[in-house]
Design an enzyme around this catalytic site. Sequence first.
Site, PDB file in Angstrom:
ATOM      1  N   GLU A  49       1.844  -7.671   9.294  1.00 23.28           N
ATOM      2  CA  GLU A  49       2.013  -6.228   9.495  1.00 23.28           C
ATOM      3  C   GLU A  49       2.826  -5.573   8.386  1.00 23.28           C
ATOM      4  O   GLU A  49       2.631  -4.415   8.055  1.00 23.28           O
ATOM      5  CB  GLU A  49       2.703  -5.980  10.853  1.00 23.28           C
TER       6      GLU A  49
ATOM      7  N   PRO B  21       0.803  -1.223   0.000  1.00 27.57           N
ATOM      8  CA  PRO B  21       0.000   0.000   0.000  1.00 27.57           C
ATOM      9  C   PRO B  21       0.837   1.274   0.000  1.00 27.57           C
ATOM     10  O   PRO B  21       0.322   2.354  -0.305  1.00 27.57           O
ATOM     11  CB  PRO B  21      -0.845  -0.115   1.274  1.00 27.57           C
TER      12      PRO B  21
ATOM     13  N   ARG C 273      -2.393  -8.796 -20.908  1.00 24.41           N
ATOM     14  CA  ARG C 273      -3.276  -8.536 -22.042  1.00 24.41           C
ATOM     15  C   ARG C 273      -2.648  -7.577 -23.053  1.00 24.41           C
ATOM     16  O   ARG C 273      -3.138  -7.442 -24.165  1.00 24.41           O
ATOM     17  CB  ARG C 273      -4.624  -7.998 -21.560  1.00 24.41           C
TER      18      ARG C 273
ATOM     19  N   ASP D  61      -8.676   0.724 -25.253  1.00 26.13           N
ATOM     20  CA  ASP D  61      -9.218   0.595 -23.902  1.00 26.13           C
ATOM     21  C   ASP D  61      -9.162   1.923 -23.160  1.00 26.13           C
ATOM     22  O   ASP D  61      -8.328   2.788 -23.447  1.00 26.13           O
ATOM     23  CB  ASP D  61      -8.408  -0.426 -23.099  1.00 26.13           C
TER      24      ASP D  61
END
Length: 263
Positions: free
Chosen positions: A128, A101, A166, A181
């Site tokens: 953690e 994160p 892809r 896209d």
Amino acid sequence: MRMDVLTLFPEMFDGVFNSSILGKAQDKGIVSLNAINFRDFAGNKHSSVDDMPYGGGGGMVLKPEPIFSAVEDVLSRRTQERDKSTETEPVSPPRVILMCPQGETFTQRKAEELAKEEHIVFICGHYEGYDERIRQYLVTDELSIGDYVLTGGEVPAMVVIDSVARLLPGVLGNENSAVSDSFSTGLLEYPHYTRPAEFRGWKVPDILLSGHHANVADWRRKEALRRTWQRRPDLLDHVELSPKDRKWLEQLQAEREHGDPIG
């Protein structure tokens, strides 16, 4: 391309790697996808891969030894495979990506960058966090798929793998699909329609039935600009706009300011 995933839960990848586009890409030999349990490299009788953090605090921290050993084993196996093949080029170092994160937010541009690589190793954490030496001395990239916290790095890794794979030549049935896209052009994608031409009184725009390719292309560009302007105007700051694009956006803005319908 080869993509290896270091995880404590390799079974999570079975369905993802063997289904749909990724399954077909492997069948074609375009990409090799491997999930590796780094607990196998723990090197202790309890096969523990985590420990309490120095200095105290809640949670457990992933130890460096199993992850370093797992990455080194992947590199060793790849070198051995290359030595047995007819290829003469030296093995290029992989991108080692920590799913975290705290990492750089993953974007389509990053996917396009990674799609040029020959080998990517993903590290999926739990608990953690990671021992900081993994960040400092092993990984080349840290990636996050958004500002929220998940149980582990497996789902984020699946997102990145799907997005990158892809883009590889031959993976998609229509090579133009990835080009148009959302985000590939910097804009959100234009609306799509298919048969029937009228459904419950709702009609497909006449221009799409005209057969005039230049007008259709112009309509699609305008609609992509419109949708981006309405939903993600922040993206327009990073798109190279033509004079025609700017004129159309000015028209949209004028229509909004005057309360006129934007059609």
